[in-house]
Write a protein that holds these residues in place. Structure first.
Motif, PDB file in Angstrom:
ATOM      1  N   SER A  25       0.835  -1.205   0.000  1.00 20.41           N
ATOM      2  CA  SER A  25       0.000   0.000   0.000  1.00 20.41           C
ATOM      3  C   SER A  25       0.873   1.260   0.000  1.00 20.41           C
ATOM      4  CB  SER A  25      -0.914   0.002   1.227  1.00 20.41           C
ATOM      5  OG  SER A  25      -0.157   0.011   2.429  1.00 20.41           O
ATOM      6  N   TYR A  26       0.244   2.386  -0.283  1.00 23.55           N
ATOM      7  CA  TYR A  26       0.953   3.662  -0.378  1.00 23.55           C
ATOM      8  C   TYR A  26       0.803   4.484   0.896  1.00 23.55           C
ATOM      9  CZ  TYR A  26       1.939   3.175  -5.371  1.00 23.55           C
ATOM     10  OH  TYR A  26       2.420   2.748  -6.584  1.00 23.55           O
ATOM     11  N   ASN A  27       1.848   5.278   1.179  1.00 24.40           N
ATOM     12  CA  ASN A  27       1.765   6.313   2.193  1.00 24.40           C
ATOM     13  C   ASN A  27       1.090   7.548   1.601  1.00 24.40           C
ATOM     14  OD1 ASN A  27       2.987   4.963   4.282  1.00 24.40           O
ATOM     15  ND2 ASN A  27       5.037   5.743   3.864  1.00 24.40           N
ATOM     16  N   GLN A  30       5.234  12.045  -0.067  1.00 27.24           N
ATOM     17  CA  GLN A  30       6.019  11.974  -1.291  1.00 27.24           C
ATOM     18  C   GLN A  30       7.485  12.173  -0.948  1.00 27.24           C
ATOM     19  OE1 GLN A  30       4.307  15.070  -3.787  1.00 27.24           O
ATOM     20  NE2 GLN A  30       3.002  13.576  -4.819  1.00 27.24           N
ATOM     21  N   THR A  36       5.080   9.481  -5.007  1.00 32.01           N
ATOM     22  CA  THR A  36       4.323   9.001  -3.856  1.00 32.01           C
ATOM     23  C   THR A  36       4.996   7.743  -3.320  1.00 32.01           C
ATOM     24  OG1 THR A  36       2.272   9.882  -4.780  1.00 32.01           O
ATOM     25  CG2 THR A  36       2.070   8.219  -3.046  1.00 32.01           C
ATOM     26  N   GLN A  37       5.235   7.715  -2.018  1.00 34.15           N
ATOM     27  CA  GLN A  37       5.999   6.628  -1.425  1.00 34.15           C
ATOM     28  C   GLN A  37       5.126   5.426  -1.068  1.00 34.15           C
ATOM     29  OE1 GLN A  37       7.614   9.134   1.786  1.00 34.15           O
ATOM     30  NE2 GLN A  37       9.663   8.571   1.086  1.00 34.15           N
ATOM     31  N   LEU A  38       5.562   4.259  -1.498  1.00 36.19           N
ATOM     32  CA  LEU A  38       5.004   3.028  -0.964  1.00 36.19           C
ATOM     33  C   LEU A  38       5.481   2.857   0.473  1.00 36.19           C
ATOM     34  CD1 LEU A  38       5.556   0.430  -3.823  1.00 36.19           C
ATOM     35  CD2 LEU A  38       3.376   0.900  -2.732  1.00 36.19           C
ATOM     36  N   LYS A  39       4.686   2.178   1.284  1.00 35.23           N
ATOM     37  CA  LYS A  39       5.144   1.897   2.644  1.00 35.23           C
ATOM     38  C   LYS A  39       6.443   1.095   2.620  1.00 35.23           C
ATOM     39  CE  LYS A  39       0.628   2.224   4.882  1.00 35.23           C
ATOM     40  NZ  LYS A  39      -0.449   1.526   5.624  1.00 35.23           N
ATOM     41  N   ASP A  41       8.800   1.369   0.372  1.00 33.75           N
ATOM     42  CA  ASP A  41       9.909   2.301   0.104  1.00 33.75           C
ATOM     43  C   ASP A  41      10.519   2.762   1.418  1.00 33.75           C
ATOM     44  OD1 ASP A  41       9.986   2.574  -2.751  1.00 33.75           O
ATOM     45  OD2 ASP A  41       8.179   3.790  -2.663  1.00 33.75           O
ATOM     46  N   SER A  89       7.015   0.745  -7.740  1.00 26.98           N
ATOM     47  CA  SER A  89       5.642   0.865  -8.226  1.00 26.98           C
ATOM     48  C   SER A  89       5.176  -0.406  -8.944  1.00 26.98           C
ATOM     49  CB  SER A  89       5.510   2.058  -9.178  1.00 26.98           C
ATOM     50  OG  SER A  89       6.319   1.877 -10.333  1.00 26.98           O
TER      51      SER A  89
END
Length: 281
Positions: A25-27, A30, A36-39, A41, A89
């Motif tokens: 999922s994404y945070n 950025q 946009t940062q993935l968790k 990442d 991504s």
């Protein structure tokens, strides 16, 4: 230097283990360049920071996911710049992704680059370490990285990995890429630089490109974390690199640690053809 390699191996192993059951999922946040940062990442960045911070030979860490450098030991020699999870991504479709590391001496500049490393998290966990030559290692059942072979670029390849949205290419780049396809080159582009460059290096040649585009006039890939380490690896493997105008990406200089640049990596034939095409009047 070897001690730094050992700490990077530990970090890569930890990331690989976490990837077995990842949160994709994404945070809401950025990074510095607007991604946009993935968790994951953030998790990968934390793993590398926590692991490499224990190495006494590292002066500072520079991460794609952090706004500023992290100073560890002013008396130490080396600065490590890294992309903790290149191609993140693509996690939701289970493509191969990786981590990229550049080791600079004293100062983060291309001319101070002393080694480059990348990992690829695919069906196998592999690690490429480049100091004087480009060595491929593979994880065995005993959790050890075993040497497989040296990676060498041939004079000419057949793979064409070209990035950027085609409608935003300029006419010169579009014509050059069409010429490669007309010459029989095969399209091999996943959207993860590590995966695409690994294929070109393992197959012994080809071209990876991310040009300037109408919506990214300075290119999209980051010099210190992605471009410089892969330029170092490509050239040590016997290939060539360029920004479309110069003879080597390693001749570029930037003050901004998050600077981007158009970039081309390949066999000598493809880069020479690129320079000819880009400089035709």
């Amino acid at each position: 230097m070897d001690e730094i390699f050992d700490y990077i191996k530990k970090a890569v192993l930890s990331i690989s283990n976490e990837l077995k059951f990842p949160d994709t999922s994404y945070n809401q946040s950025q990074n510095k360049t607007g991604d946009t940062q993935l968790k994951f990442d953030v998790i990968s960045d934390e793993i590398i920071t926590n692991t490499l911070s224990k190495c006494p030979n590292i002066k500072a860490l520079i991460s794609e996911e952090k706004d500023e450098s992290l100073i560890l030991n002013e008396e130490a020699t080396y600065i490590v710049a890294y992309d903790p999870l290149d191609g993140s991504s693509l996690m939701d479709v289970n493509f191969a992704i990786g981590s990229i590391f550049a080791i600079y001496e004293k100062k983060a500049q291309a001319k101070c680059l002393k080694a480059a490393i990348y990992s690829i998290y695919g069906p196998r966990l592999e690690l490429v370490i480049c100091k004087d030559c480009v060595n491929l290692y593979r994880l065995n059942k005993e959790n050890e990285f075993i040497f497989v072979k040296k990676l060498i670029m041939q004079e000419k390849g057949k793979i064409n990995a070209t990035g950027g949205t085609q409608k935003n290419w300029d006419e010169k780049h579009a014509k050059f890429i069409k010429g490669l396809f007309d010459d029989g080159y095969r399209l091999r582009y996943s959207g993860a630089m590590v995966s695409d460059m690994h294929q070109i290096l393992c197959k012994g040649g080809g071209l990876f490109s991310y040009p300037a585009t109408k919506n990214s006039v300075n290119g999209k890939l980051r010099a210190f974390f992605e471009v410089f380490p892969f330029a170092y690896i490509t050239e040590k493997a016997g290939g060539k690199t360029s920004n479309g105008l110069n003879e080597s990406l390693l001749d570029l200089e930037f003050d901004n640690i998050h600077a981007t640049t158009p970039c081309f990596f390949g066999s000598k034939y493809e880069i020479n053809a690129l320079l000819k095409a880009y400089n035709e009047r």
